[in-house]
Design an enzyme around this catalytic site. Sequence first.
Site, PDB file in Angstrom:
ATOM      1  NE  ARG A 194      -4.081  -1.603   1.938  1.00 45.82           N
ATOM      2  CZ  ARG A 194      -3.143  -2.259   2.615  1.00 45.82           C
ATOM      3  NH1 ARG A 194      -3.468  -2.952   3.685  1.00 45.82           N
ATOM      4  NH2 ARG A 194      -1.887  -2.231   2.229  1.00 45.82           N
ATOM      5  CB  THR A 197      -0.978   6.204   4.711  1.00 47.21           C
ATOM      6  OG1 THR A 197      -0.335   4.968   4.365  1.00 47.21           O
ATOM      7  CG2 THR A 197      -2.442   5.954   4.912  1.00 47.21           C
ATOM      8  CB  THR A 236      -2.503   3.874   1.923  1.00 48.66           C
ATOM      9  OG1 THR A 236      -1.076   3.914   1.868  1.00 48.66           O
ATOM     10  CG2 THR A 236      -2.971   2.433   1.800  1.00 48.66           C
ATOM     11  CG  ASP A 267       0.922  -3.539   4.173  1.00 51.53           C
ATOM     12  OD1 ASP A 267       2.014  -3.367   4.733  1.00 51.53           O
ATOM     13  OD2 ASP A 267       0.185  -2.595   3.814  1.00 51.53           O
ATOM     14  CB  SER A 314      -3.959  -2.299   6.809  1.00 50.72           C
ATOM     15  OG  SER A 314      -3.710  -0.914   6.774  1.00 50.72           O
ATOM     16  CB  SER A 315      -0.608   0.240  10.407  1.00 51.27           C
ATOM     17  OG  SER A 315       0.450  -0.680  10.496  1.00 51.27           O
ATOM     18  N   GLY A 352       1.231   6.933   8.563  1.00 49.18           N
ATOM     19  CA  GLY A 352       2.562   6.720   9.116  1.00 49.18           C
ATOM     20  C   GLY A 352       2.924   5.280   9.412  1.00 49.18           C
ATOM     21  N   GLY A 353       2.423   4.323   8.613  1.00 48.79           N
ATOM     22  CA  GLY A 353       2.784   2.930   8.855  1.00 48.79           C
ATOM     23  C   GLY A 353       2.369   2.486  10.249  1.00 48.79           C
TER      24      GLY A 353
END
EC number: 2.3.2.2
Length: 570
Positions: A90, A365, A383, A407, A436-437, A457-458
């Site tokens: 990430r 993303t 992302t 985030d 993170s999602s 999509g968050g």
Amino acid sequence: MKSNKKIYMWPSAWEKPVVKGTYGAVSSNSCYATQAGLEILNKGGNAFDAAVAVSLVLSVVEEHHSGIGGGCFTLFYSVKDNETFALDGRGTAPKKATKDLFLKDGEVQDEWKDLGGQSVLVPGLLKTMDVLLKKYGTMELKEVVLPALKYAKEGFEIGYTYSLTMHDDSVQRKINLSNEFKKLYLKEDKSFYKFGDIYRNEKIAKLLELISKNGIDIFYNGEIAEKIVNIVNKNGGCFIAEDLKKYMPKIRKVEVSTYRGYEIKSFSPPSSGATLIEMLNIIENKNIKDMGHNSAETIHILAEAMKLGFSDRNVVLADPDYAKINDDKLISKEYAKERYSLVSSEAKEYTSGNLSNIKEYNGNTSHFSIIDRYGNVVSQTQTIRDWFGSGIIVDDYGFVLNNGMSDFSALAGAITSQGLTYGDLNAIEGGKIPLSSMSPTIVFKDKKPFMSIGAAGGPRIITGILQGIINAIDYDMLPEQLVNMPFINCLTKNQGLEVEYGISKDTLNILEKKGHIIKEIPVYQAMSTMLNSVMNIDGVLYAASTKRVDGCGGVLFENGHIALEGIIQR
């Protein structure tokens, strides 16, 4: 008098035509990336070689979604090792980052966390792909870079989603703030590239050529790294050379559970696989198959499970290297039963109510899924966070830097641009990775990979994957069906239950009577639940991708032919 003449009737139904093959399957948000992955497989590469090619092509053709200036979560299964691994690329907070990075006089500065140098995480994508390729791939970097280099040099047709993002308010702000952004992403006359226009990025082609010849380490040490540090700090950041020079992705624990006899393997914190599994465990307490797909009762159970999952996620999850978390309890069946016991026939609120002013978030993303003919599997979400990330351009090399620092919790209880709020566990610290999602997931049946799935999509990533898995397991859907069904989303009761067109008005009326606040998505729109999935059923590989963006699923046949589905194709 009866006639002996036989009556022949046109068949009332037959199997739907779907993309399926036996030598490999790829699902991504671009036909260019999907084709690149399949071509690598056709040349004898495995899923890990193909993953690097797909990731790099996405970095060229979908710079609004993800790219070299961002990061990724990579979940993968190796047949050779008979094991699933989680590689966290990430990106980290710079070492000098402090808890008050986004504060001025105690107030959160939204501009800093969305557009400033303070918003940039150390980019992790390239180093993660380097580790994956060297340890698990079979091909050289110079081979897997070629498709991305081709599209950077020769150009590609602008996708539908890319053209839409240029009109987003956040992108307009980036255009207005940066001449470098204008030069890179607008035409010479300052107009937008439109759907179908040819776009070339010679600067990123230069970067890819350097990487191909010298290896990925030159991005993290030397002139390129120096330029990244300088441009970040020029815009208010606090990078030092060591942030890039010493960056390495982290091996994370794989979250493991079951759902109706299938084994679910997802990514542990700071990803949200634990939340996905908690929701599945809650729903497993109810027979939603007999209740019917998208019936009022089924939607009610799903919505309550979503709210319960998010109420836990926002409080107890964070980077486990910096906070003590109990994700083992979160994914346990016992805890799910405790949470399920709170569900009644009425819609409830399971949070303290501090999400009542949630902001709208459109999502971005990019996710891709791969299964090769050997049985190796990759599920990767990558992302730069917001559309075109921070908008800060590394000008000589043609890429935009992420704004993933957003985030983190800027202040306990502060609402992020993705409509979420966190406590101190997710506060900023040097070297830390934000919650993170993104939740790449692999599903196993009888100990063999059955499905690779993930989404963009968050926060709707988590609820989208949830519905994709349910659609496959409870309702026997193939990827073509499960990624394109009407979706729902619900983070809190106060925010409302989002429902896409295709769910009947009678159903919505019943849900309203249960206390749900219905937020209908118009027929000409879709939620930012952008699902990609591939599936292996008895050796036959299926692939499909969402039509909410320029998605494309594709398969490889034994004779080397490739079948694709998508929006733009040459």
